[in-house]
Design an enzyme around this catalytic site. Structure first.
Site, PDB file in Angstrom:
ATOM      1  N   GLU A 199       0.785  -1.406   0.110  1.00  0.00           N
ATOM      2  CA  GLU A 199      -0.053   0.163   0.098  1.00  0.00           C
ATOM      3  C   GLU A 199       0.862   1.268  -0.133  1.00  0.00           C
ATOM      4  OE1 GLU A 199      -2.490  -3.205   1.217  1.00  0.00           O
ATOM      5  OE2 GLU A 199      -0.601  -2.604   1.796  1.00  0.00           O
ATOM      6  N   HIS A 237      -9.632  -6.221   9.648  1.00  0.00           N
ATOM      7  CA  HIS A 237     -10.535  -5.889   8.295  1.00  0.00           C
ATOM      8  C   HIS A 237     -11.662  -5.328   8.835  1.00  0.00           C
ATOM      9  CE1 HIS A 237      -7.885  -8.969   7.143  1.00  0.00           C
ATOM     10  NE2 HIS A 237      -8.190  -8.890   5.726  1.00  0.00           N
TER      11      HIS A 237
END
Length: 273
Positions: free
Chosen positions: A89, A158
């Protein structure tokens, strides 16, 4: 058979009148579109409209996206505009921010916004602050999008909601679509905006179908960021403010609450500046 033979023996005028009395047309059903397909449609239209727009992220191309939001886009636009990235990322967010500074309009997908913490320096210190620090000379037209908030069975890393976090960062526009109409109108406005926009989607809402009004089906359909709030329910005594899954849950519980003389104002705030 007896009924059919009886109709055949009658004069045509009587049979025609009988058919008119027994058969009638019903109004066509409203078009139903899922949130996933609405986002896909919005990105597709903007990719087609502006060659400077491109999508990058993990598994967005050949796999059609982890949640199939980018389904079909790689086959239509190819490797140069739908780009699979490594699991980094920090790296691909930095590439996207640099591309935005160079005049392109990247859509940077995080597989979940929990992983955007790996790229927080690029999102906040580079994307969010550059337009201000340059005195308005250097726009950063980038979209950071992906699933945000609680889901089902995906554990803590998550499941965090980053709406309040990003909403308190100067320089970012933050949008959080609830239904399909909001999703398409906001993703298109986000892509056209010269500021960095964080689009917080919700995995639980991706597959939920909503009525898609005719105006939302137009390629020119936009929902202005920061200028629109919808009131979905209005009853007099008490108020509640919800969005995404929470708004869906509140609307489902309204009949039970109304039966107990609890009244609700249900707002969809849509976006935050």
């Amino acid at each position: 058979m007896a009924a059919v033979s009886g109709l055949v023996r009658r004069p045509l005028r009587e049979v025609s009148g009988l058919l008119k009395r027994r058969f009638h047309w019903t109004a066509p059903a409203a078009l139903q579109v899922t949130v996933r397909d609405a986002i896909n449609q919005g990105m597709d239209e903007e990719l087609e409209r502006d060659e400077k727009v491109f999508l990058l992220g993990e598994e967005v191309a050949q796999y059609d996206g982890a949640y199939k939001v980018s389904r079909g886009l790689w086959k239509k636009y190819g490797d140069k505009r739908i780009i699979d990235t490594p699991i980094s990322e920090m790296g691909f967010a930095g590439i996207a921010v640099g591309a935005a500074m160079a005049g392109l309009r990247p859509i940077c997908e995080f597989m979940t916004f929990n992983f955007s913490m790996q790229a927080i320096d690029q999102v906040i210190n580079s994307a969010a602050k550059t337009y201000y620090m340059s005195g308005g000379l250097q726009p950063v037209p980038i979209v950071f999008r992906g699933p945000n908030g609680a889901s089902a069975g995906v554990a803590a890393q998550h499941s965090q909601c980053f709406a309040a976090w990003y909403g308190h960062c100067p320089g970012l526009k933050v949008v959080s679509p609830w239904n399909s109409e909001d999703a398409k109108g906001l993703i298109k406005s986000a892509i056209r905006d010269n500021n960095p926009v964080v689009v917080l989607e919700n995995e639980l809402m991706y597959g939920v179908p909503f009525e898609f009004p005719p105006e939302a089906q137009s390629k020119d359909f936009l929902i202005p960021i920061g200028k629109k709030t919808k009131i979905y329910r209005q009853l007099p005594h008490s108020s509640a403010h919800w969005n995404e899954v929470e708004l869906k849950t509140m609307n489902e519980q309204e009949p039970q609450l109304a039966a107990q003389w609890c009244s609700i104002f249900s707002f969809n705030l849509i976006s935050d500046l």
